[in-house]
Design a protein around this motif. Structure first.
Motif, PDB file in Angstrom:
ATOM      1  N   ARG A 184      10.622   2.276  -6.702  1.00  0.00           N
ATOM      2  CA  ARG A 184       9.889   3.405  -6.124  1.00  0.00           C
ATOM      3  C   ARG A 184      10.497   3.832  -4.796  1.00  0.00           C
ATOM      4  NH1 ARG A 184       3.478   2.042  -7.576  1.00  0.00           N
ATOM      5  NH2 ARG A 184       3.854   1.661  -9.812  1.00  0.00           N
ATOM      6  N   ALA A 185      10.918   2.852  -4.008  1.00  0.00           N
ATOM      7  CA  ALA A 185      11.533   3.164  -2.718  1.00  0.00           C
ATOM      8  C   ALA A 185      12.832   3.938  -2.913  1.00  0.00           C
ATOM      9  CB  ALA A 185      11.788   1.884  -1.935  1.00  0.00           C
ATOM     10  N   ASN A 186      13.650   3.507  -3.856  1.00  0.00           N
ATOM     11  CA  ASN A 186      14.912   4.203  -4.138  1.00  0.00           C
ATOM     12  C   ASN A 186      14.673   5.652  -4.544  1.00  0.00           C
ATOM     13  OD1 ASN A 186      16.549   1.289  -5.656  1.00  0.00           O
ATOM     14  ND2 ASN A 186      16.255   1.846  -3.517  1.00  0.00           N
ATOM     15  N   ALA A 187      13.606   5.877  -5.338  1.00  0.00           N
ATOM     16  CA  ALA A 187      13.287   7.240  -5.774  1.00  0.00           C
ATOM     17  C   ALA A 187      12.901   8.133  -4.596  1.00  0.00           C
ATOM     18  CB  ALA A 187      12.162   7.207  -6.797  1.00  0.00           C
ATOM     19  N   ALA A 211      13.305  -1.267   5.684  1.00  0.00           N
ATOM     20  CA  ALA A 211      13.681  -0.084   4.913  1.00  0.00           C
ATOM     21  C   ALA A 211      14.739   0.705   5.677  1.00  0.00           C
ATOM     22  CB  ALA A 211      12.459   0.793   4.661  1.00  0.00           C
ATOM     23  N   THR A 212      15.733   1.175   4.937  1.00  0.00           N
ATOM     24  CA  THR A 212      16.791   2.001   5.518  1.00  0.00           C
ATOM     25  C   THR A 212      16.809   3.355   4.821  1.00  0.00           C
ATOM     26  OG1 THR A 212      18.138   0.041   6.014  1.00  0.00           O
ATOM     27  CG2 THR A 212      19.266   2.171   6.000  1.00  0.00           C
ATOM     28  N   LEU A 213      16.839   4.415   5.610  1.00  0.00           N
ATOM     29  CA  LEU A 213      16.841   5.774   5.071  1.00  0.00           C
ATOM     30  C   LEU A 213      17.979   6.551   5.714  1.00  0.00           C
ATOM     31  CD1 LEU A 213      13.625   4.982   6.003  1.00  0.00           C
ATOM     32  CD2 LEU A 213      13.240   6.854   4.427  1.00  0.00           C
ATOM     33  N   GLY A 214      18.707   7.286   4.914  1.00  0.00           N
ATOM     34  CA  GLY A 214      19.757   8.114   5.466  1.00  0.00           C
ATOM     35  C   GLY A 214      20.963   8.198   4.555  1.00  0.00           C
ATOM     36  N   PRO A 215      21.925   9.047   4.939  1.00  0.00           N
ATOM     37  CA  PRO A 215      21.871   9.865   6.153  1.00  0.00           C
ATOM     38  C   PRO A 215      20.946  11.079   6.011  1.00  0.00           C
ATOM     39  CG  PRO A 215      23.893  10.320   4.946  1.00  0.00           C
ATOM     40  CD  PRO A 215      23.196   9.209   4.208  1.00  0.00           C
ATOM     41  N   ARG A 216      20.353  11.476   7.145  1.00  0.00           N
ATOM     42  CA  ARG A 216      19.505  12.657   7.228  1.00  0.00           C
ATOM     43  C   ARG A 216      20.031  13.554   8.351  1.00  0.00           C
ATOM     44  NH1 ARG A 216      17.865  10.212   3.344  1.00  0.00           N
ATOM     45  NH2 ARG A 216      15.704   9.716   2.775  1.00  0.00           N
ATOM     46  N   THR A 217      19.952  14.853   8.164  1.00  0.00           N
ATOM     47  CA  THR A 217      20.400  15.768   9.211  1.00  0.00           C
ATOM     48  C   THR A 217      19.419  15.771  10.382  1.00  0.00           C
ATOM     49  OG1 THR A 217      19.285  17.612   8.116  1.00  0.00           O
ATOM     50  CG2 THR A 217      21.625  17.268   7.608  1.00  0.00           C
ATOM     51  N   LEU A 256      15.650  -1.077   0.365  1.00  0.00           N
ATOM     52  CA  LEU A 256      14.839  -2.152   0.925  1.00  0.00           C
ATOM     53  C   LEU A 256      15.642  -3.444   1.072  1.00  0.00           C
ATOM     54  CD1 LEU A 256      11.472  -1.739  -1.042  1.00  0.00           C
ATOM     55  CD2 LEU A 256      12.184  -0.635   1.099  1.00  0.00           C
ATOM     56  N   GLU A 257      15.399  -4.129   2.185  1.00  0.00           N
ATOM     57  CA  GLU A 257      15.953  -5.466   2.415  1.00  0.00           C
ATOM     58  C   GLU A 257      14.784  -6.423   2.625  1.00  0.00           C
ATOM     59  OE1 GLU A 257      18.368  -7.951   5.875  1.00  0.00           O
ATOM     60  OE2 GLU A 257      18.472  -5.756   5.857  1.00  0.00           O
ATOM     61  N   ASP A 311       0.835  -1.201   0.000  1.00  0.00           N
ATOM     62  CA  ASP A 311       0.000   0.000   0.000  1.00  0.00           C
ATOM     63  C   ASP A 311       0.869   1.251   0.000  1.00  0.00           C
ATOM     64  OD1 ASP A 311      -2.166   1.687   0.141  1.00  0.00           O
ATOM     65  OD2 ASP A 311      -2.523   1.374   2.276  1.00  0.00           O
ATOM     66  N   THR A 312       1.936   1.239   0.782  1.00  0.00           N
ATOM     67  CA  THR A 312       2.829   2.392   0.881  1.00  0.00           C
ATOM     68  C   THR A 312       3.422   2.766  -0.468  1.00  0.00           C
ATOM     69  OG1 THR A 312       3.409   1.855   3.170  1.00  0.00           O
ATOM     70  CG2 THR A 312       4.928   3.288   1.970  1.00  0.00           C
TER      71      THR A 312
END
Length: 321
Positions: free
Chosen positions: A207-210, A225-231, A215-216, A194-195
């Motif tokens: 889509r996730a990469n965009a 899901a891994t996101l970063g780096p973010r401030t 994704l693992e 759904d996401t």
């Protein structure tokens, strides 16, 4: 900018605060009882779009109260009056599309507290405005508290300047795990299908990469899901150079299905996270809903959440650029 619009009069609401010279939320009411209908409101918004948007940025939160906003169709007319493009929600909260630009707010159990956050804070393009409409106010609880983000940064910097600078320099990495299908028994129960709008794993990865996610795939069909780096903090144009607490560190750190660490793998001190949580709560503004309320948030400037509630409670949302 001073308040200078004859189409609205300024009111007050329970819980409002004066923060650095700004009233949060700024309450706007009909100028007269005969001007409370939806047609008059939509016309006033169309004729004063630029002024109204400046009020959102100046005060961070603007509440329309006392207008006869009956249903989702009326709410959508208000949103459409500005001509803003909407942004499709990407995140863990279970939500349902209702009508045109309008979605349900988090459908997770009303008994749970939804922690303070900037909407879609980890996605490459976050909405600038979050607009909420109360169709059914809860009989008890269910407030939507919000927090001036710059105040959190100011206070955390006073106590932990070196930690803040280290986190901003290194960046933060976040992870969260989600099932393939929705689970509305959890406030973070939205499935990856759904996401991301697809059941095809390859398309999901694309889509996730965009969106800035890697994704693992896990053996049970769920994904990490891994996101970063973010401030940790950010400064946005037009907001007095304020350094916003634009992260979800407290909400994701050390949780069962999520994590937040420094981008180099270093653990964030628990003492620091706990104190940030206390400061965020101390700076919160408690907003109690009335039927027909429409509340505009500057998503760049405010964190928001949801207090536990008795049913029924129906709040709808639009997220816009």
């Amino acid at each position: 900018m001073e308040f200078t619009c004859k189409e609205f009069k300024v009111g007050k609401c329970e819980g409002e605060k004066l923060v650095d010279g700004e009233t949060m939320p700024l309450v706007l009411q009909p100028p007269a009882a005969v001007k409370n209908d939806i047609d008059s409101l939509v016309m006033a918004l169309k004729e004063n779009k630029e002024w109204f948007e400046q009020m959102i940025i100046k005060n961070s939160a603007v509440l329309l109260r006392g207008f006869d906003v009956k249903n989702v169709v009326d709410f959508n007319e208000i949103v459409e009056a500005f001509g803003w493009d909407d942004i499709r929600y990407v995140g863990p909260a279970p939500r349902t599309h209702v009508y045109k630009k309008i979605w349900t707010a988090n459908e997770g159990p009303l008994s749970e507290f939804i922690y303070y956050h900037h909407e879609m804070v980890l996605i490459k393009e976050s909405p600038k405005k979050v607009i909420l409409y109360c169709e059914i106010p809860p009989p008890e609880g269910g407030e939507t508290p919000f927090v001036p983000s710059f105040r959190v940064t100011e206070r955390v910097m006073e106590e932990f300047p070196e930690v803040v600078e280290e986190l901003d320099k290194k960046g933060l990495t976040y992870t969260f795990t989600t099932l393939s299908k929705n689970n509305t028994s959890s406030m973070r129960g939205r499935g990856w299908e759904d996401t991301l709008g697809t059941s095809d794993p390859k398309e999901a990865e694309k889509r996730a990469n965009a969106l800035g996610m890697d994704l693992e795939w896990l053996p049970n069909g769920s994904v990490k899901a891994t996101l970063g780096p973010r401030t940790l903090t950010r400064v946005f144009d037009g907001r007095k150079g304020r350094r916003m607490w634009f992260n979800t560190m407290v909400g994701m750190h050390g949780k069962e299905h999520s994590s937040a660490t420094m981008a180099d793998g270093t653990e964030i001190p628990n003492k620091f996270v706990k104190r940030c949580e206390e400061i965020i709560e101390e700076e919160s503004i408690q907003f109690k809903w009335q039927k027909g309320d429409v509340l505009f948030f500057d998503n760049m400037a405010l964190l928001h959440g949801r207090r536990p509630s008795l049913p029924p409670r129906k709040v709808l949302v639009a997220t816009c650029k």
